[in-house]
Motif scaffolding. Sequence first.
Motif, short mmCIF file in Angstrom:
data_model
loop_
_atom_site.label_atom_id
_atom_site.label_comp_id
_atom_site.label_asym_id
_atom_site.label_seq_id
_atom_site.Cartn_x
_atom_site.Cartn_y
_atom_site.Cartn_z
N UNK A 51 3.91 5.66 -5.41
CA UNK A 51 3.96 5.64 -6.86
C UNK A 51 2.95 6.61 -7.45
N UNK A 52 1.78 6.73 -6.82
CA UNK A 52 0.77 7.68 -7.31
C UNK A 52 1.30 9.11 -7.20
N UNK A 53 2.00 9.41 -6.10
CA UNK A 53 2.58 10.73 -5.93
C UNK A 53 3.62 11.01 -7.01
N UNK A 54 4.45 9.98 -7.28
CA UNK A 54 5.47 10.15 -8.32
C UNK A 54 4.84 10.30 -9.70
N UNK B 8 0.83 -1.20 0.00
CA UNK B 8 0.00 0.00 0.00
C UNK B 8 0.87 1.26 0.00
N UNK B 9 1.93 1.24 0.80
CA UNK B 9 2.82 2.40 0.86
C UNK B 9 3.50 2.63 -0.49
N UNK B 10 3.93 1.56 -1.15
CA UNK B 10 4.56 1.70 -2.46
C UNK B 10 3.57 2.19 -3.50
N UNK C 295 14.14 3.16 -6.33
CA UNK C 295 12.90 3.28 -7.10
C UNK C 295 12.26 4.64 -6.88
N UNK C 296 12.23 5.07 -5.63
CA UNK C 296 11.64 6.37 -5.33
C UNK C 296 12.45 7.51 -5.95
N UNK C 297 13.74 7.28 -6.18
CA UNK C 297 14.59 8.28 -6.81
C UNK C 297 14.58 8.18 -8.32
N UNK C 298 13.85 7.16 -8.84
CA UNK C 298 13.76 7.00 -10.29
C UNK C 298 14.90 6.22 -10.90
N UNK C 299 15.72 5.56 -10.06
CA UNK C 299 16.87 4.82 -10.56
C UNK C 299 16.52 3.35 -10.84
N UNK C 300 15.41 2.85 -10.32
CA UNK C 300 14.97 1.48 -10.57
C UNK C 300 13.53 1.52 -11.06
N UNK C 301 13.21 0.53 -11.93
CA UNK C 301 11.84 0.48 -12.44
C UNK C 301 10.97 -0.43 -11.57
N UNK C 302 9.72 -0.52 -11.95
CA UNK C 302 8.76 -1.29 -11.15
C UNK C 302 9.08 -2.78 -11.14
N UNK D 204 1.96 -1.73 -9.59
CA UNK D 204 1.99 -1.71 -8.12
C UNK D 204 0.59 -1.85 -7.54
N UNK D 205 -0.40 -1.29 -8.22
CA UNK D 205 -1.78 -1.44 -7.78
C UNK D 205 -2.22 -2.89 -7.86
N UNK D 206 -1.80 -3.56 -8.92
CA UNK D 206 -2.13 -4.99 -9.08
C UNK D 206 -1.48 -5.83 -7.98
#
Length: 440
Positions: free
Chosen positions: A170-173, A164-166, A390-397, A187-189
């Motif tokens: 992700x929605x914020x990003x 849920x936190x991720x 991931x939060x910094x955009x360096x890794x994908x989902x 991530x929703x799935x």
Amino acid sequence: MKLYRSFILFLLCLSPFAAKAQDSAVVWTLQECLDYALDNNIQLNQSRISYLSGQEDVLLAKAQLFPSLSGTVSQNYTNYPSSNAESNHHSYSGNYGLNANWTVFNGNRRRINIQQQELQNEVQELNVEQNEYDILLNLVQSYMQILYAYEAIRITENTVEVSQSERDRAIELMNAGSLSRVEVAQLESQYSSDKYQLVVAQTNLANYKLQLKQLLELDINQDIDVVRPEITEEDVLSPLPDKGIIYETSLQVIPDVRSSLLALDMAELEVKRARGGYFPTISLNAAIGTGHLSGMQYNFGDQLWNRFNEGVGVTVSVPIFSNRENKTAVNKAKLAVNNSQLDVMNTQNQLLRTVEGIYLDATSAQSQYLAALERLSAVEESYNLTQQQFYLGMKNTVELLTEKNNYLSAQQEVIQSKYMALMSKELLNVYQNRPVEFTY
């Protein structure tokens, strides 16, 4: 052993299943479960009744050494329709007697039968013990399944919270333009899948509690829960006794092994009993009696006195030719001895394989537990770094979900090896007739 293998499959295949106990449920310790089942289990009480019935058979066999006594009273009416004399058309008669019989000797078969019945009664007593062992194994397995499910649900609940936190992050990003809608959907799935697993877990834990409740044969309206002890590494990694000592001890205490040895003794006695057929049978008999008959010149009392008689006799029955019955009986009894010897060997070999298998599982699980803890530490660090990247955009989902699944798998490996080690240790205690340690 089937129960033990089923538990292995359960640990290997089960998803993280568990749920929160209802407030109204009665909380049981493992020792309370054992004590209650030993007092109230229907099959166990039936085996105890069979044991008591066997004691009656022993008393019956011993009573055959003594004489038997029976009394007889007969009254007869006879009609003579062709008689010319009116008074002779019918008559009444009566006979009264006491008869005693005593088999003095019959090839010692009665005493051998007593010994066989006593051994059979011991076997029935061991059947009671075996049922207690079976109940113990079932309860330990069921109790461990519930504990495993509770700890697994803790992992699942944490996974749902992280998912849920991720998803929220992700929605914020995505709103900030750093992530695509596709990555957010992934991530929703994953979040929805984790919530579904939690719902399934609650249903499965309820099933495991139901299994424990049915083992205890509780009322339909009674809820049940178990005490969840704090398990330390010392509990999991405590040293095991030498497996040779475990096997030697189990040979002395396991009911199945002792029953097979008693069955061998009974078979050897049957050979002696069959040989008794070659010997003569000597029996004594004695009787006293009297009677009366209507139409006689003597009255009833005089007839009873005049007809009073006494008699004794002896009967000797010598087997001369029995159509091979005695020889066949002896030969088949000898074959039964050979078969019983093989049964003893087979039972001991099965016990050896079982003890060696459980011991190997216990030592392997302890080693796997240490390795799993080390792997979990490394995977957790890798997952935390990947999450930050991931939060910094360096890794994908995909990379994030891969690391997350690796972390979840590592957590599962830890609890699987932990409960496998605990389960194996408890089984080794059972096979040594030692109290279970998991009685917090």
